[in-house]
Design a protein around this motif. Structure first.
Motif, PDB file in Angstrom:
ATOM      1  N   HIS A 175       0.851  -1.194   0.000  1.00  0.00           N
ATOM      2  CA  HIS A 175       0.000   0.000   0.000  1.00  0.00           C
ATOM      3  C   HIS A 175       0.886   1.244   0.000  1.00  0.00           C
ATOM      4  O   HIS A 175       1.855   1.331   0.763  1.00  0.00           O
ATOM      5  CB  HIS A 175      -0.924   0.043   1.226  1.00  0.00           C
ATOM      6  N   TYR A 176       0.546   2.183  -0.866  1.00  0.00           N
ATOM      7  CA  TYR A 176       1.241   3.471  -0.907  1.00  0.00           C
ATOM      8  C   TYR A 176       0.357   4.529  -0.265  1.00  0.00           C
ATOM      9  O   TYR A 176      -0.784   4.727  -0.689  1.00  0.00           O
ATOM     10  CB  TYR A 176       1.562   3.865  -2.355  1.00  0.00           C
ATOM     11  N   ILE A 177       0.870   5.167   0.769  1.00  0.00           N
ATOM     12  CA  ILE A 177       0.116   6.235   1.439  1.00  0.00           C
ATOM     13  C   ILE A 177       0.313   7.527   0.648  1.00  0.00           C
ATOM     14  O   ILE A 177       1.397   8.110   0.648  1.00  0.00           O
ATOM     15  CB  ILE A 177       0.579   6.427   2.898  1.00  0.00           C
ATOM     16  N   ARG A 178      -0.728   7.924  -0.055  1.00  0.00           N
ATOM     17  CA  ARG A 178      -0.650   9.185  -0.800  1.00  0.00           C
ATOM     18  C   ARG A 178      -0.666  10.358   0.172  1.00  0.00           C
ATOM     19  O   ARG A 178      -1.226  10.277   1.264  1.00  0.00           O
ATOM     20  CB  ARG A 178      -1.830   9.301  -1.771  1.00  0.00           C
ATOM     21  N   PHE A 179      -0.069  11.452  -0.269  1.00  0.00           N
ATOM     22  CA  PHE A 179      -0.070  12.617   0.604  1.00  0.00           C
ATOM     23  C   PHE A 179      -1.507  13.091   0.786  1.00  0.00           C
ATOM     24  O   PHE A 179      -2.274  13.159  -0.181  1.00  0.00           O
ATOM     25  CB  PHE A 179       0.789  13.743   0.033  1.00  0.00           C
ATOM     26  N   PRO A 180      -1.918  13.398   2.015  1.00  0.00           N
ATOM     27  CA  PRO A 180      -3.318  13.762   2.280  1.00  0.00           C
ATOM     28  C   PRO A 180      -3.760  14.975   1.471  1.00  0.00           C
ATOM     29  O   PRO A 180      -3.001  15.937   1.298  1.00  0.00           O
ATOM     30  CB  PRO A 180      -3.326  14.068   3.780  1.00  0.00           C
ATOM     31  N   ASP A 181      -5.006  14.939   0.990  1.00  0.00           N
ATOM     32  CA  ASP A 181      -5.568  16.119   0.346  1.00  0.00           C
ATOM     33  C   ASP A 181      -5.988  17.111   1.430  1.00  0.00           C
ATOM     34  O   ASP A 181      -5.872  16.829   2.639  1.00  0.00           O
ATOM     35  CB  ASP A 181      -6.739  15.751  -0.562  1.00  0.00           C
ATOM     36  N   ALA A 182      -6.484  18.265   1.015  1.00  0.00           N
ATOM     37  CA  ALA A 182      -6.791  19.333   1.975  1.00  0.00           C
ATOM     38  C   ALA A 182      -7.847  18.898   2.987  1.00  0.00           C
ATOM     39  O   ALA A 182      -7.740  19.210   4.181  1.00  0.00           O
ATOM     40  CB  ALA A 182      -7.254  20.578   1.222  1.00  0.00           C
ATOM     41  N   GLN A 183      -8.860  18.146   2.528  1.00  0.00           N
ATOM     42  CA  GLN A 183      -9.932  17.731   3.438  1.00  0.00           C
ATOM     43  C   GLN A 183      -9.419  16.739   4.478  1.00  0.00           C
ATOM     44  O   GLN A 183      -9.722  16.864   5.678  1.00  0.00           O
ATOM     45  CB  GLN A 183     -11.072  17.103   2.634  1.00  0.00           C
ATOM     46  N   THR A 184      -8.633  15.763   4.022  1.00  0.00           N
ATOM     47  CA  THR A 184      -8.071  14.792   4.967  1.00  0.00           C
ATOM     48  C   THR A 184      -7.103  15.472   5.930  1.00  0.00           C
ATOM     49  O   THR A 184      -7.089  15.158   7.127  1.00  0.00           O
ATOM     50  CB  THR A 184      -7.350  13.666   4.203  1.00  0.00           C
ATOM     51  N   MET A 185      -6.314  16.397   5.395  1.00  0.00           N
ATOM     52  CA  MET A 185      -5.361  17.102   6.249  1.00  0.00           C
ATOM     53  C   MET A 185      -6.086  17.914   7.318  1.00  0.00           C
ATOM     54  O   MET A 185      -5.622  18.008   8.467  1.00  0.00           O
ATOM     55  CB  MET A 185      -4.476  18.021   5.406  1.00  0.00           C
ATOM     56  N   GLN A 186      -7.230  18.486   6.974  1.00  0.00           N
ATOM     57  CA  GLN A 186      -8.020  19.222   7.960  1.00  0.00           C
ATOM     58  C   GLN A 186      -8.476  18.295   9.089  1.00  0.00           C
ATOM     59  O   GLN A 186      -8.431  18.667  10.267  1.00  0.00           O
ATOM     60  CB  GLN A 186      -9.230  19.868   7.291  1.00  0.00           C
ATOM     61  N   GLN A 187      -8.888  17.069   8.738  1.00  0.00           N
ATOM     62  CA  GLN A 187      -9.284  16.096   9.755  1.00  0.00           C
ATOM     63  C   GLN A 187      -8.106  15.738  10.655  1.00  0.00           C
ATOM     64  O   GLN A 187      -8.265  15.606  11.876  1.00  0.00           O
ATOM     65  CB  GLN A 187      -9.827  14.833   9.081  1.00  0.00           C
ATOM     66  N   ILE A 188      -6.918  15.597  10.065  1.00  0.00           N
ATOM     67  CA  ILE A 188      -5.722  15.277  10.843  1.00  0.00           C
ATOM     68  C   ILE A 188      -5.398  16.400  11.821  1.00  0.00           C
ATOM     69  O   ILE A 188      -5.095  16.170  12.996  1.00  0.00           O
ATOM     70  CB  ILE A 188      -4.532  15.015   9.900  1.00  0.00           C
ATOM     71  N   VAL A 189      -5.497  17.638  11.331  1.00  0.00           N
ATOM     72  CA  VAL A 189      -5.217  18.799  12.186  1.00  0.00           C
ATOM     73  C   VAL A 189      -6.210  18.856  13.339  1.00  0.00           C
ATOM     74  O   VAL A 189      -5.838  19.108  14.500  1.00  0.00           O
ATOM     75  CB  VAL A 189      -5.261  20.102  11.361  1.00  0.00           C
ATOM     76  N   GLU A 190      -7.477  18.612  13.064  1.00  0.00           N
ATOM     77  CA  GLU A 190      -8.500  18.681  14.114  1.00  0.00           C
ATOM     78  C   GLU A 190      -8.309  17.602  15.163  1.00  0.00           C
ATOM     79  O   GLU A 190      -8.659  17.796  16.333  1.00  0.00           O
ATOM     80  CB  GLU A 190      -9.887  18.572  13.477  1.00  0.00           C
ATOM     81  N   VAL A 191      -7.744  16.443  14.761  1.00  0.00           N
ATOM     82  CA  VAL A 191      -7.439  15.396  15.736  1.00  0.00           C
ATOM     83  C   VAL A 191      -6.341  15.855  16.688  1.00  0.00           C
ATOM     84  O   VAL A 191      -6.416  15.633  17.907  1.00  0.00           O
ATOM     85  CB  VAL A 191      -7.019  14.093  15.012  1.00  0.00           C
ATOM     86  N   HIS A 192      -5.323  16.504  16.138  1.00  0.00           N
ATOM     87  CA  HIS A 192      -4.172  16.908  16.957  1.00  0.00           C
ATOM     88  C   HIS A 192      -4.396  18.246  17.668  1.00  0.00           C
ATOM     89  O   HIS A 192      -3.767  18.495  18.702  1.00  0.00           O
ATOM     90  CB  HIS A 192      -2.919  16.994  16.085  1.00  0.00           C
ATOM     91  N   PHE A 193      -5.264  19.089  17.097  1.00  0.00           N
ATOM     92  CA  PHE A 193      -5.520  20.398  17.708  1.00  0.00           C
ATOM     93  C   PHE A 193      -7.031  20.619  17.824  1.00  0.00           C
ATOM     94  O   PHE A 193      -7.602  21.452  17.110  1.00  0.00           O
ATOM     95  CB  PHE A 193      -4.881  21.518  16.875  1.00  0.00           C
ATOM     96  N   PRO A 194      -7.677  19.872  18.703  1.00  0.00           N
ATOM     97  CA  PRO A 194      -9.126  20.060  18.861  1.00  0.00           C
ATOM     98  C   PRO A 194      -9.412  21.483  19.348  1.00  0.00           C
ATOM     99  O   PRO A 194      -8.749  22.001  20.241  1.00  0.00           O
ATOM    100  CB  PRO A 194      -9.498  19.015  19.917  1.00  0.00           C
ATOM    101  N   GLY A 195     -10.386  22.094  18.722  1.00  0.00           N
ATOM    102  CA  GLY A 195     -10.744  23.454  19.123  1.00  0.00           C
ATOM    103  C   GLY A 195      -9.905  24.537  18.480  1.00  0.00           C
ATOM    104  O   GLY A 195     -10.041  25.716  18.844  1.00  0.00           O
ATOM    105  N   ILE A 196      -9.024  24.188  17.525  1.00  0.00           N
ATOM    106  CA  ILE A 196      -8.214  25.207  16.865  1.00  0.00           C
ATOM    107  C   ILE A 196      -9.120  26.169  16.101  1.00  0.00           C
ATOM    108  O   ILE A 196     -10.167  25.764  15.560  1.00  0.00           O
ATOM    109  CB  ILE A 196      -7.187  24.554  15.907  1.00  0.00           C
ATOM    110  N   LYS A 197      -8.758  27.438  16.078  1.00  0.00           N
ATOM    111  CA  LYS A 197      -9.574  28.432  15.386  1.00  0.00           C
ATOM    112  C   LYS A 197      -9.648  28.102  13.901  1.00  0.00           C
ATOM    113  O   LYS A 197      -8.632  27.831  13.256  1.00  0.00           O
ATOM    114  CB  LYS A 197      -8.983  29.827  15.586  1.00  0.00           C
ATOM    115  N   LYS A 198     -10.854  28.115  13.380  1.00  0.00           N
ATOM    116  CA  LYS A 198     -11.083  27.682  12.001  1.00  0.00           C
ATOM    117  C   LYS A 198     -10.299  28.534  11.004  1.00  0.00           C
ATOM    118  O   LYS A 198      -9.695  28.017  10.058  1.00  0.00           O
ATOM    119  CB  LYS A 198     -12.578  27.727  11.684  1.00  0.00           C
ATOM    120  N   ARG A 199     -10.309  29.859  11.203  1.00  0.00           N
ATOM    121  CA  ARG A 199      -9.635  30.744  10.243  1.00  0.00           C
ATOM    122  C   ARG A 199      -8.126  30.503  10.256  1.00  0.00           C
ATOM    123  O   ARG A 199      -7.483  30.514   9.207  1.00  0.00           O
ATOM    124  CB  ARG A 199      -9.934  32.209  10.577  1.00  0.00           C
TER     125      ARG A 199
END
Length: 281
Positions: A175-199
């Protein structure tokens, strides 16, 4: 045993399919992808999700396949014999178990991570073919055969620095892990920084992907570098307006040392800023 991602790891559908297929087939899962795309963390999260112990074998350029099985310390035995140590009567006292041995005899089915296999010599994967097939090996010094009661869940990572032998690839599920697209990356960020300011998140992601698309970049920033950068932005209370700023003199992102990891890329951005200043005059 099925993997469906965890609270701390955003797994795409194709990745979960690959993990579960490898578990079902009882074959090693060979995971490739850019450095920093979560290949090593994947094994940790699979172990956590399955409630299985994790055994990690980090591969270096000097690592030999035999070290994964066992090592015989003949030097220590010779020294102890000269000192009259009674331990020398049992050669098993000088056998050091490797990570494969640990995985084979683990009381519960473990997850075995062979991390960055492409760092080793090209013959390294070939030297493990028999053990991967039969899940057993012979200890010549003691005459015993070590055999796995059940195949471990095996995750093998590669940064694609060199090609792996065909015979080895045939034994793996790939399996090749493709680099995350913007939507997936947003989910990753929200996992690591819950409550981060949206803007702030939106502007940081926009700028991050812009940096990755700069032509001539020697090392594109990865997911782990994005998370480090966001951690600094939050700690330094840098607002989204700073990231949105279009001043040609400030083309290099703030705290760029978290994103750009060599002088060539920093120099490239400095040249782009210089050219932008000239055009704006």
């Amino acid at each position: 045993m099925r993997f469906a991602g965890t609270e701390n790891y955003v797994a795409t559908e194709d990745l979960t399919v690959a993990v579960n297929a490898a578990i079902r087939l009882e074959r090693p899962l060979l995971v490739k992808g850019e450095p920093g795309t979560g290949k090593t963390v994947l094994a940790e999260e699979i172990a956590a999700a399955l409630g299985a112990p994790l055994i990690t074998w980090h591969i270096k350029s000097t690592t030999k396949a035999q070290q994964g099985l066992y090592e015989y310390d003949a030097v220590s035995r010779l020294r102890d014999s000269q000192l009259g140590d009674p331990r020398v009567s049992d050669i098993a006292n000088y056998i050091k178990r490797g990570k494969l041995w640990e995985a084979f005899v683990a009381p519960a089915r473990p997850v075995l991570l062979i991390d960055e296999i492409d760092k080793a010599d090209i013959e390294f994967p070939n030297d493990l073919l028999l053990e991967l097939d039969r899940m057993e090996f012979h200890v010549y010094e003691t005459g015993e055969t070590v055999k796995a009661a059940r195949r471990p869940v095996m995750i093998i990572t590669s940064n694609n620095e060199k090609d792996l032998p065909d015979a080895f690839l045939r034994r793996c599920f790939f399996h090749y892990i493709r680099f995350p697209d913007a939507q997936t990356m947003q989910q990753i960020v929200e996992v690591h920084f819950p409550g981060i300011k949206k803007r702030l998140m939106e502007e940081a992601l926009r700028l991050f992907f812009e940096v990755r698309e700069v032509p001539g970049l020697k090392k594109k920033p990865s997911t782990s570098e994005l998370l480090d950068w966001l951690k600094l932005l939050v700690a330094e209370d840098i607002g989204p307006e700073v990231l949105r700023e279009r001043d040609p003199r400030k083309l290099i992102p703030p705290l760029h040392g978290a994103l750009l990891k060599n002088e060539q890329d920093v120099s490239l951005f400095e040249k782009l800023a210089f050219m932008a200043r000239r055009e704006s005059r």
